[in-house]
Motif scaffolding. Structure first.
Motif, PDB file in Angstrom:
ATOM      1  N   LEU A  23       0.969  -1.339  -0.092  1.00  0.00           N
ATOM      2  CA  LEU A  23       0.048   0.124  -0.051  1.00  0.00           C
ATOM      3  C   LEU A  23       0.813   1.275  -0.054  1.00  0.00           C
ATOM      4  CD1 LEU A  23      -2.910  -0.865   2.436  1.00  0.00           C
ATOM      5  CD2 LEU A  23      -3.316  -0.352  -0.076  1.00  0.00           C
ATOM      6  N   LEU A  24       1.864   1.268   0.864  1.00  0.00           N
ATOM      7  CA  LEU A  24       2.907   2.559   0.855  1.00  0.00           C
ATOM      8  C   LEU A  24       3.542   2.610  -0.393  1.00  0.00           C
ATOM      9  CD1 LEU A  24       4.526   1.888   4.524  1.00  0.00           C
ATOM     10  CD2 LEU A  24       2.545   3.786   3.735  1.00  0.00           C
ATOM     11  N   LYS A  25       3.893   1.516  -1.269  1.00  0.00           N
ATOM     12  CA  LYS A  25       4.664   1.650  -2.460  1.00  0.00           C
ATOM     13  C   LYS A  25       3.416   2.150  -3.657  1.00  0.00           C
ATOM     14  CE  LYS A  25       7.145  -1.037  -5.957  1.00  0.00           C
ATOM     15  NZ  LYS A  25       6.273  -1.096  -6.853  1.00  0.00           N
ATOM     16  N   ASP A  26       2.220   1.457  -3.881  1.00  0.00           N
ATOM     17  CA  ASP A  26       1.595   1.376  -5.030  1.00  0.00           C
ATOM     18  C   ASP A  26       0.576   2.505  -4.562  1.00  0.00           C
ATOM     19  OD1 ASP A  26       3.234  -0.223  -6.257  1.00  0.00           O
ATOM     20  OD2 ASP A  26       1.929  -2.092  -5.456  1.00  0.00           O
ATOM     21  N   TYR A  27       0.007   2.832  -3.386  1.00  0.00           N
ATOM     22  CA  TYR A  27      -1.051   3.733  -2.969  1.00  0.00           C
ATOM     23  C   TYR A  27      -0.504   5.256  -2.550  1.00  0.00           C
ATOM     24  CZ  TYR A  27      -5.760   5.375  -1.393  1.00  0.00           C
ATOM     25  OH  TYR A  27      -6.842   6.132  -1.232  1.00  0.00           O
ATOM     26  N   VAL A  28       0.290   5.144  -1.640  1.00  0.00           N
ATOM     27  CA  VAL A  28       0.931   6.307  -1.361  1.00  0.00           C
ATOM     28  C   VAL A  28       1.843   6.967  -2.102  1.00  0.00           C
ATOM     29  CG1 VAL A  28       2.197   7.303   0.596  1.00  0.00           C
ATOM     30  CG2 VAL A  28       0.480   5.502   1.313  1.00  0.00           C
ATOM     31  N   GLY A  29       2.829   6.089  -2.740  1.00  0.00           N
ATOM     32  CA  GLY A  29       3.836   6.658  -3.718  1.00  0.00           C
ATOM     33  C   GLY A  29       5.095   6.509  -3.083  1.00  0.00           C
ATOM     34  N   ARG A  30       5.364   5.908  -2.139  1.00  0.00           N
ATOM     35  CA  ARG A  30       6.813   5.657  -1.509  1.00  0.00           C
ATOM     36  C   ARG A  30       7.516   5.048  -2.136  1.00  0.00           C
ATOM     37  NH1 ARG A  30       6.442   8.392   3.108  1.00  0.00           N
ATOM     38  NH2 ARG A  30       8.788   8.188   2.857  1.00  0.00           N
ATOM     39  N   LYS A  31       8.939   5.063  -2.397  1.00  0.00           N
ATOM     40  CA  LYS A  31       9.794   6.126  -1.461  1.00  0.00           C
ATOM     41  C   LYS A  31       9.569   7.326  -2.000  1.00  0.00           C
ATOM     42  CE  LYS A  31      13.017   2.226  -1.341  1.00  0.00           C
ATOM     43  NZ  LYS A  31      14.497   1.817  -1.575  1.00  0.00           N
ATOM     44  N   SER A  32       9.427   8.140  -0.996  1.00  0.00           N
ATOM     45  CA  SER A  32       9.114   9.694  -1.194  1.00  0.00           C
ATOM     46  C   SER A  32      10.886  10.093  -1.599  1.00  0.00           C
ATOM     47  CB  SER A  32       8.921  10.720  -0.145  1.00  0.00           C
ATOM     48  OG  SER A  32       9.834  10.447   1.189  1.00  0.00           O
ATOM     49  N   PRO A  33      11.101  11.206  -2.526  1.00  0.00           N
ATOM     50  CA  PRO A  33      12.315  11.281  -3.072  1.00  0.00           C
ATOM     51  C   PRO A  33      13.120  12.202  -1.880  1.00  0.00           C
ATOM     52  CG  PRO A  33      10.693  12.119  -4.528  1.00  0.00           C
ATOM     53  CD  PRO A  33      10.085  11.824  -3.413  1.00  0.00           C
ATOM     54  N   LEU A  34      14.743  12.080  -2.038  1.00  0.00           N
ATOM     55  CA  LEU A  34      15.533  12.947  -1.321  1.00  0.00           C
ATOM     56  C   LEU A  34      15.913  13.777  -2.400  1.00  0.00           C
ATOM     57  CD1 LEU A  34      16.829  13.537   1.431  1.00  0.00           C
ATOM     58  CD2 LEU A  34      18.762  12.099   0.557  1.00  0.00           C
ATOM     59  N   TYR A  35      15.732  15.161  -2.545  1.00  0.00           N
ATOM     60  CA  TYR A  35      16.000  15.787  -3.694  1.00  0.00           C
ATOM     61  C   TYR A  35      16.946  16.959  -3.015  1.00  0.00           C
ATOM     62  CZ  TYR A  35      15.288  20.028  -6.510  1.00  0.00           C
ATOM     63  OH  TYR A  35      15.433  21.118  -7.362  1.00  0.00           O
ATOM     64  N   LYS A  36      18.053  17.157  -3.799  1.00  0.00           N
ATOM     65  CA  LYS A  36      19.030  17.884  -3.652  1.00  0.00           C
ATOM     66  C   LYS A  36      18.633  19.281  -4.287  1.00  0.00           C
ATOM     67  CE  LYS A  36      23.896  19.381  -4.032  1.00  0.00           C
ATOM     68  NZ  LYS A  36      25.318  19.114  -4.249  1.00  0.00           N
ATOM     69  N   ALA A  37      18.454  20.215  -3.310  1.00  0.00           N
ATOM     70  CA  ALA A  37      17.872  21.631  -3.722  1.00  0.00           C
ATOM     71  C   ALA A  37      19.103  22.625  -4.223  1.00  0.00           C
ATOM     72  CB  ALA A  37      17.374  22.375  -2.555  1.00  0.00           C
TER      73      ALA A  37
END
Length: 392
Positions: free
Chosen positions: A45-59
């Protein structure tokens, strides 16, 4: 650490009628949440419904601006727009496994209410969300979303009509129908075992972030997160608590200033006390009465804090500071204009601390900020902001 305590903080200060439900919850958590079946279903569910993993973005632009490597943990990109879905979906799945039919929740900024209503709709559960009338007005978009998802919204018109009153009323409603209902607390607050459960389900943030940094060959020098009740903060901190190299920083709401009555800086100005079934730091007067609080952020204007944060402060493992409404809005606008990202006003408190931190750093550092939510819900507040305005 005693089972229900973090050092001197925690416990379960509730009516006797609620104790059996807390014992039932602790048993269910320990016997269901760690089974292969539950973990597999939740991971899916976390992968396919929530969209995890959330990105770690270098700003990159923000990094150039501050002269340090700034990374953003993008919890704002989760389904429903914040970290709240991690815990809400996990607890709702646990409730269904327990045979509960109805979900009760409190909400301030509306993100936990939205996440809970979303999880309830997905899993076929009845849902009732309690929200202070002041918060319901300034978070009207989330109220409409919650209703659209089929949940009931109960607006609370007592006291300051914000998160404290919503939580109090939600707990009372839960006790009144405790056999069929499951109360999903949205932060690391409340009576044991709730702080432990929420911290466990939110730890996915920190575990992911640590692995993402490792893949980049990086170590975090600093990790910063906003703190109201403290779920997003403890979620990301748990990936780094054992890393002596990494300094952890929690940011509270200073509102109009901690030298005024208009703030919600519990760890900065609070004293030991009891609130919502837990012993923790509380904003209170000399008689023990809970003080009114203020923040531009509906998610941070809470007069208590999770007991684990009170404990980590006492241990000096995490340092906690306060950021004003004005500093918050300045940081929010900076991220918008430098990176094209509109953060929640809660998250902007953490972003605002970059200004103070980077000013005093002597060597180039790797800094991670947890962007716990996105700012769609806050547009009315942001556009209508005036310095010195009282929201609570």
């Amino acid at each position: 650490m005693k089972k229900s305590y973090y050092g001197d903080f925690g416990g379960a200060f509730v009516p006797e009628t609620a104790m059996f439900a807390l014992i039932e919850l602790e048993h269910a958590f320990k016997t269901i949440a760690f089974t292969k079946e539950f973990k597999k279903e939740l991971k899916s569910l976390l992968k396919d419904y929530v969209g995890r993993k959330s990105p770690l973005y270098k700003a990159e632009n923000l990094s150039l601006y501050y002269g340090h490597e700034i990374y953003l943990k993008r919890e704002d990109l989760n389904h429903t727009g914040s970290h709240k879905i991690n815990n809400a979906l996990s607890q709702a799945l646990l409730a269904k496994k327990m045979g509960k039919k109805k979900i009760i929740a409190e909400t301030g900024a509306g993100q936990h209410g939205l996440a809970t209503a979303t999880a309830a709709a997905l899993l076929g559960l009845e849902c009732e969300v309690f929200m202070g009338a002041t918060d319901a007005q300034r978070q009207a978009l989330n109220v409409q979303k919650i209703k659209l998802l089929g949940a009931k919204v109960r607006e609370i018109h007592t006291g300051l009509k914000t998160l404290k009153e919503a939580t109090t009323t939600a707990i009372q409603a839960w006790i009144n129908e405790i056999e069929k209902s499951f109360y999903i607390i949205g932060s690391v607050v409340g009576p044991y075992p709730y702080p432990q459960i929420v911290a466990h389900f939110q730890s996915v943030i920190g575990k992911e972030c640590k692995k993402q940094l490792q893949k980049l060959g990086k170590k975090a020098d600093y990790v910063i997160a906003c703190v109201g009740g403290g779920s997003n903060a403890i979620g990301i901190f748990q990936g780094f608590l054992k890393d002596k190299h990494t300094k952890l920083i929690g940011i509270e709401a200073a509102g109009l200033g901690t030298d005024t009555p208009y703030h919600a800086a519990t760890l900065t100005k609070g004293r030991d006390g009891i609130i919502h079934g837990m012993k923790t730091k509380v904003l209170q007067d000399e008689f023990g009465n809970i003080l009114p609080v203020h923040s531009i952020s509906a998610g941070l204007d809470y007069p208590g804090v999770g007991p684990v944060h009170a404990y980590l402060q006492k241990l000096k493992r995490v340092k906690y500071y306060a950021i004003s409404d004005d500093e918050c809005i300045s940081a929010l606008k900076l991220l918008c204009q430098k990176e094209g990202i509109i953060p929640a006003v809660e998250s902007a408190h953490a972003l605002a601390y970059l200004e103070k931190l980077c000013l005093n750093l002597k060597k180039k550092s790797v800094i991670v900020v947890n962007v716990s939510g996105r700012g769609d819900k806050d547009m009315h507040t942001i556009l209508g902001y005036k310095k010195g305005k009282i929201y609570g």
